[in-house]
Design a protein around this motif. Structure first.
Motif: not given
Length: 838
Positions: A724-742
């Motif tokens: 979360l420390s970098y996730l909240k700093r990055l200007p992201l628009d989308q997260l992608k759930i990896d197919q290994s979990f799906v």
């Protein structure tokens, strides 16, 4: 007299500026510099004034449009065109007004200051673009000669028309022209004043320099008594004083040279003997070189300097040569008065009388100790490592070549060990290069202690060492055992703790071993084999000894061949892009992921799993990734002209190596500009691994591209170092759930928990979440129950060419259009205000 062409006059002026007198150069330089500064200032003022007037015109046009829009809304709603025309006519007296008009949403002129426009439909491209745009104030045209703006006519939240105003910039341009003429006149006067002041200053600055030039000129003509008569503490006065001191020193040198001409003093040691070799005279350089005074050697023979290094035969040959040619020169070893022996370069010349008999010998002697030391140092630098004193790469190559030849002749095996220190860079980065050098010195000593007298330990550079072992057993298996035993001995020695200036450090090696014997092999092949074995030791976890084997060679050869074929594929345009649909919760295609495919002319479709890792390792992923981005952007631009496809977002995967390239941001911006693609329709998918290296640089690059409109998705989220420390700093628009979990979300509780967590995290951080690898309806329903709004996978479509995706989206739109046409017609029939669409 002919009048010079303006270009010739300019060339003559520049030549005079470069080669003329210092006074002229100063005057021109100072004058031109000030004139240039003035010109830049005047130009800046004119540009600013023009920009100000243009902005003021734009603001006036926009204000007039807003006022017209506000005054027209009630007349438009009432469909009272006569009243609307009166409102428009009321602004016709506005200065510089080209026209003012109120348009319907279809582009029809409802009222205008130009009566000929009323009832017309504006169908030009600019007007059509205005009519398709959102209901917001627009600058339709912005040219140096006019400004055209439009403001929506709003009835509450409803958009019912446009108020359009076009003003000429005649007044602004006239003001700018007047200011230009006034500025030009003033600048010309200032430039003339600058020229006058520059000339006066140049004359004052160079007056005393002329005096110094006169002194130098007189001195050059032989008038050595003339001196500069300048006083003061400024630079020119100090220069004059230095010239005077130089002239005084010159006079002293002339006197000394006259005295030196009487003697045979020189920097070489000079000695004169009679025909029998008895020393008659020596110079001071001879005394300095040998340590003897003139009184101690006069009357002696050359035997006083004999060192015993050359035998009688050497001296006989020397005197024979002097007897034949009258001269000899070469290296000799002389003995100093203090007893030490030193090398010297000796030249002897016979002086003959009128009858041709030898009357004297003149010898010149130079101590060449420093030269000999320099030659030895050069030899050491050429063949030995300056830090450790071990043989370097060049000498190691020569010794390995000789060892291979000797092994083939004797029938006994030899071994080559390639040693690389594990994590040596960490030591340099944490404790510094000085302690890194200390570690290398201790490693060199430990390696030398591990081998026999005739073996070779060499340093190739950095933290790479090589050991050459000869005279192993004639049986390959026994020789391999001996080499392995030595490798383990070296590994154990290098695993011992190091003391680096009081700092305790532990280091381990990775060692690759290859044998050489009766089979012909080149030095380069042996080095390659040992290097491959060393990297195998690295791959197995480091701190290990690995033997080279042919399978390893075949893997590397196959990788090299694949790299060559991929480069050819890029040149021959064998790569293609397929697009896998990305859908929303209603099943509508809202985007696509661009996936590269290799259409080989003989092998058919090559799996990305085969060539993508190889491209990453070889660096080919950078040009390949650039091609993918360029192709995807061109496709985006093509789709933007198709109503069914213009809203699609295309996702492009970016590798860590590609993102880390220094020119990545400029490359993306240039690609977007050249293709004409909408940046807001481009989504770059980054993996977590590239975020770990230089997070600040990553954020800067992403923010720069974000400002252009580019979107970002974090691919394979949860498979790496999710934080979360970098996730909240990055200007992201989308997260992608990896197919290994799906894949196992319905059968594996851990995968289901991870998927739910990612979805909750996306909702809390206001990020879109898309699940990839969705293949069954049950998987989609599970994800939908927990808030997933976007999906990608075989359930919705496999990767397909662009044409197939276009056909799929068009079919989907036609199905939706058929289902909603009745509802649309009912809504249109009930629209208020004369049927204007709401």
């Amino acid at each position: 007299m002919k009048t010079l062409h303006p270009v010739s006059r300019l060339q003559s002026m520049l030549h005079s500026l470069r080669t003329g007198s210092l006074r002229r150069q100063l005057a021109w330089t100072f004058g031109l510099a000030l004139a240039l500064m003035l010109s830049v200032l005047v130009a800046s003022m004119l540009l600013y004034q023009r920009s100000f007037l243009y902005r003021q015109g734009t603001e006036n046009a926009m204000s007039l449009s807003r006022a017209l829009a506000a005054s027209s809304v009630s007349w438009v709603l009432a469909n009272d065109l006569a009243g609307l025309q009166e409102v428009v006519t009321g602004v016709s007296a506005t200065p510089d007004l080209q026209f003012a008009a109120v348009l319907s949403l279809r582009g029809e002129v409802l009222a205008s200051t130009q009566s000929a426009q009323v009832g017309r439909v504006f169908s030009d491209a600019v007007s059509q673009r205005l009519l398709r745009s959102a209901a917001a104030p627009q600058i339709v045209l912005d040219r140096p000669d006019l400004i055209d703006v439009a403001v929506p006519v709003m009835a509450g939240q409803r958009h019912v028309g446009w108020a359009r105003v076009e003003l000429t910039r005649a007044s602004a341009n006239a003001s700018v022209r007047d200011l230009q003429w006034a500025s030009a006149g003033g600048a010309l006067g200032v430039i003339l004043l600058i020229a006058l002041v520059s000339n006066l200053l140049a004359r004052r600055l160079t007056r005393r320099l002329d005096h110094l030039m006169e002194v130098v000129k007189e001195t050059g003509s032989g008038q050595g008594a003339l001196r500069a008569t300048l006083s003061g503490d400024d630079e020119i006065s100090l220069l004059g004083q230095k010239i005077n001191r130089m002239l005084d020193a010159l006079d002293r040198q002339r006197s000394a040279l006259k005295l030196a001409a009487i003697t045979f003093e020189s920097q070489q040691g000079m000695v004169i003997t009679d025909a029998q070799g008895t020393i008659l005279r020596v110079n001071q350089a001879f005394c300095d070189t040998t340590g003897y005074s003139a009184a101690e050697v006069v009357g002696q023979t050359h035997r006083i300097l004999k060192s015993g290094r050359q035998d009688a035969a050497f001296y006989r040959a020397m005197w024979d040569e002097i007897g034949r040619s009258g001269t000899w020169q070469g290296e000799v070893w002389n003995r100093h008065k203090d007893g030490r022996v030193f090398p010297a370069w000796l030249s002897i010349t016979a002086v003959r009388g009128a009858a041709g008999e030898v009357t004297h010998y003149v010898g010149a002697c130079v101590d060449i100790t420093a030269r000999k030391q320099a030659e030895e140092e050069i030899r050491l630098l050429a063949f030995y490592d300056p830090l450790t004193g071990l043989p370097n790469r060049r000498l190691q190559h020569d010794r390995l070549q000789r060892a291979v030849v000797a092994s083939a002749r004797s029938g006994q095996y030899g071994a080559l060990l390639f040693i690389d220190l594990d994590n040596f860079k960490t030591l340099n980065d944490t404790l510094g290069h000085a302690l890194g050098d200390q570690l290398l010195l201790q490693v060199a000593r430990r390696l030398s202690a591990c081998v026999r007298q005739g073996d070779t330990v060499a340093r190739l550079g950095g933290d790479e060492f090589v050991v050459i072992v000869e005279n192993l057993d004639a049986q390959a298996d026994v020789a391999a055992t001996q080499a392995l035993r030595l490798g383990e001995k070296i590994r154990a020695s290098l695993n011992q703790q190091y003391d680096l200036a009081g700092q305790s450090w532990h280091s381990t090696p990775s060692i690759g071993v290859t044998l050489f014997g009766t089979s012909p092999v080149t030095v380069d092949e042996l080095m390659k084999q040992a290097d491959l074995a060393m990297y195998q030791a690295k791959s197995s976890g480091r701190n290990a000894v690995h033997f080279f084997n042919q399978e390893m060679q075949r893997v590397v050869t196959a990788r090299v061949d694949l790299d060559a074929r991929m480069r050819e594929a890029l040149r021959e345009r064998q790569f293609v892009l397929h697009y896998q649909p990305q859908v929303d919760d209603a099943g509508r295609v809202v985007g696509a992921e661009a996936l590269v495919r290799w259409q080989h002319p003989q092998q058919g479709m090559v799996s990305p799993a085969e060539f993508i890792p190889a491209a990453e390792e070889s660096g080919l992923i950078v040009p390949l990734g650039r091609w993918v981005l360029e192709t995807a952007c061109r496709q985006l631009e093509e789709w933007s002209r198709q109503p069914a496809m213009q809203s699609l977002v295309v996702a492009v995967n970016i590798s860590a190596r590609q993102f880390g390239h220094s020119g990545f941001v400029d490359m993306v911006a240039t690609t977007l500009a050249n293709s004409g693609a909408d940046p807001q329709r481009l989504k770059l998918e980054l993996t977590e691994s590239l975020l770990l290296d230089n997070l600040e640089d990553t954020i800067l690059k992403m923010s720069t591209l974000k400002a252009l409109g580019v979107r970002f998705a974090l691919d394979d989220f949860g498979t790496g170092y999710s934080s979360l420390s970098y996730l909240k700093r990055l200007p992201l628009d989308q997260l992608k759930i990896d197919q290994s979990f799906v894949r196992d979300v319905l059968s594996d509780a851990n995968d289901a928990a991870i998927a739910r967590t990612v979805l909750a995290l996306g909702q809390n951080l206001d990020l879109e979440v898309i699940a990839e690898g969705v293949e069954t309806e049950a998987q989609r329903e599970f994800l939908a129950r927990h808030g997933c709004l976007f999906y990608q996978g075989y359930l919705f479509g496999r990767p397909m060419p662009a044409a197939e995706l276009t056909a799929l989206v068009r079919q989907e739109n036609e199905n939706q259009l058929g289902a909603s046409s009745i509802a649309f017609e009912t809504h249109a029939a009930s629209a208020p205000c004369g049927g204007l669409p709401s």
